[in-house]
Design an enzyme around this catalytic site. Structure first.
Site, PDB file in Angstrom:
ATOM      1  N   HIS A 104      -9.147   1.850  -5.271  1.00  0.00           N
ATOM      2  CA  HIS A 104     -10.190   0.999  -4.686  1.00  0.00           C
ATOM      3  C   HIS A 104     -11.545   1.425  -5.237  1.00  0.00           C
ATOM      4  CE1 HIS A 104      -7.687  -0.853  -1.603  1.00  0.00           C
ATOM      5  NE2 HIS A 104      -7.165   0.337  -1.363  1.00  0.00           N
ATOM      6  N   ASP A 157     -14.914  10.994  -6.051  1.00  0.00           N
ATOM      7  CA  ASP A 157     -14.986   9.987  -7.120  1.00  0.00           C
ATOM      8  C   ASP A 157     -13.958  10.253  -8.219  1.00  0.00           C
ATOM      9  OD1 ASP A 157     -16.012   7.702  -8.384  1.00  0.00           O
ATOM     10  OD2 ASP A 157     -17.342   8.920  -9.634  1.00  0.00           O
ATOM     11  N   HIS A 158     -13.183   9.201  -8.543  1.00  0.00           N
ATOM     12  CA  HIS A 158     -12.123   9.278  -9.554  1.00  0.00           C
ATOM     13  C   HIS A 158     -11.057  10.326  -9.217  1.00  0.00           C
ATOM     14  CE1 HIS A 158     -14.816   6.635 -11.662  1.00  0.00           C
ATOM     15  NE2 HIS A 158     -13.847   6.355 -12.503  1.00  0.00           N
ATOM     16  N   GLU A 168     -13.704  -1.090   1.799  1.00  0.00           N
ATOM     17  CA  GLU A 168     -12.527  -0.834   0.958  1.00  0.00           C
ATOM     18  C   GLU A 168     -12.334  -1.975  -0.037  1.00  0.00           C
ATOM     19  OE1 GLU A 168      -7.956   0.366   2.015  1.00  0.00           O
ATOM     20  OE2 GLU A 168      -8.806  -1.362   3.022  1.00  0.00           O
ATOM     21  N   CYS A 228       0.833  -1.212   0.000  1.00  0.00           N
ATOM     22  CA  CYS A 228       0.000   0.000   0.000  1.00  0.00           C
ATOM     23  C   CYS A 228       0.866   1.261   0.000  1.00  0.00           C
ATOM     24  CB  CYS A 228      -0.945   0.008   1.188  1.00  0.00           C
ATOM     25  SG  CYS A 228      -2.141  -1.317   1.113  1.00  0.00           S
TER      26      CYS A 228
HETATM   27 NI    NI Z   1      -5.421   0.860  -0.437  1.00  0.00          NI
END
Ligand code: NI
Length: 141
Positions: free
Chosen positions: A42, A80-81, A124, A34
């Protein structure tokens, strides 16, 4: 008589788990893959729960369209995005773990006028879900 309404939303966003002052090695140790320098994404699933009495005039706790509009405006349009590290001010100084993202979303939604915000639940991955219901001691979060 209180009832809870939960509505489900989704958004996609990228992040990198990294705390600059800890240095490269310590970040890799804590966050593993990560911590990859170029980030990863995600498809978050967001559940927003509001609670309140049933309005005798409408038979509803809150109007779904009103909740949708509020979540869209306060959260989805912003996240978002997007790259959370780069594009969300709260995550310039704070690592964008899903724990911190869940709290940030809660704080953005707590002023929903039509019913009390009871809980934010953020998925997630199919394996990890986080929930936040505000501070229980009554102090502002
Ligand atoms: Ni992540």
């Amino acid at each position: 008589m209180t009832i809870q309404l939960t509505r489900r939303y989704s958004f996609a966003a990228a992040h990198r788990l990294h705390i600059p002052r800890l240095g490269e090695e310590e970040n890799r140790r804590i966050y593993g893959k990560c911590n990859n320098p170029y980030g990863h994404g995600h498809n978050y699933v967001l559940e927003v729960t509001v609670s309140g009495p049933v309005d005798p005039a409408t038979g509803m706790v809150a109007h779904l369209g009103e909740l949708d509009h509020f979540v869209e405006r306060e959260v989805l349009e912003a996240f978002d995005h997007k790259n959370l590290n780069e594009e969300i001010a709260a995550f310039r100084e704070r690592v964008p773990t899903t724990e911190n993202l869940c709290i940030e979303i809660y704080n953005r939604l707590r002023s929903f006028p039509a019913a009390r915000l009871a809980r934010v639940r953020l998925e997630e991955t199919s394996l990890n879900t986080f929930e936040y219901s505000g501070e229980t001691d009554g102090s502002p979060s």
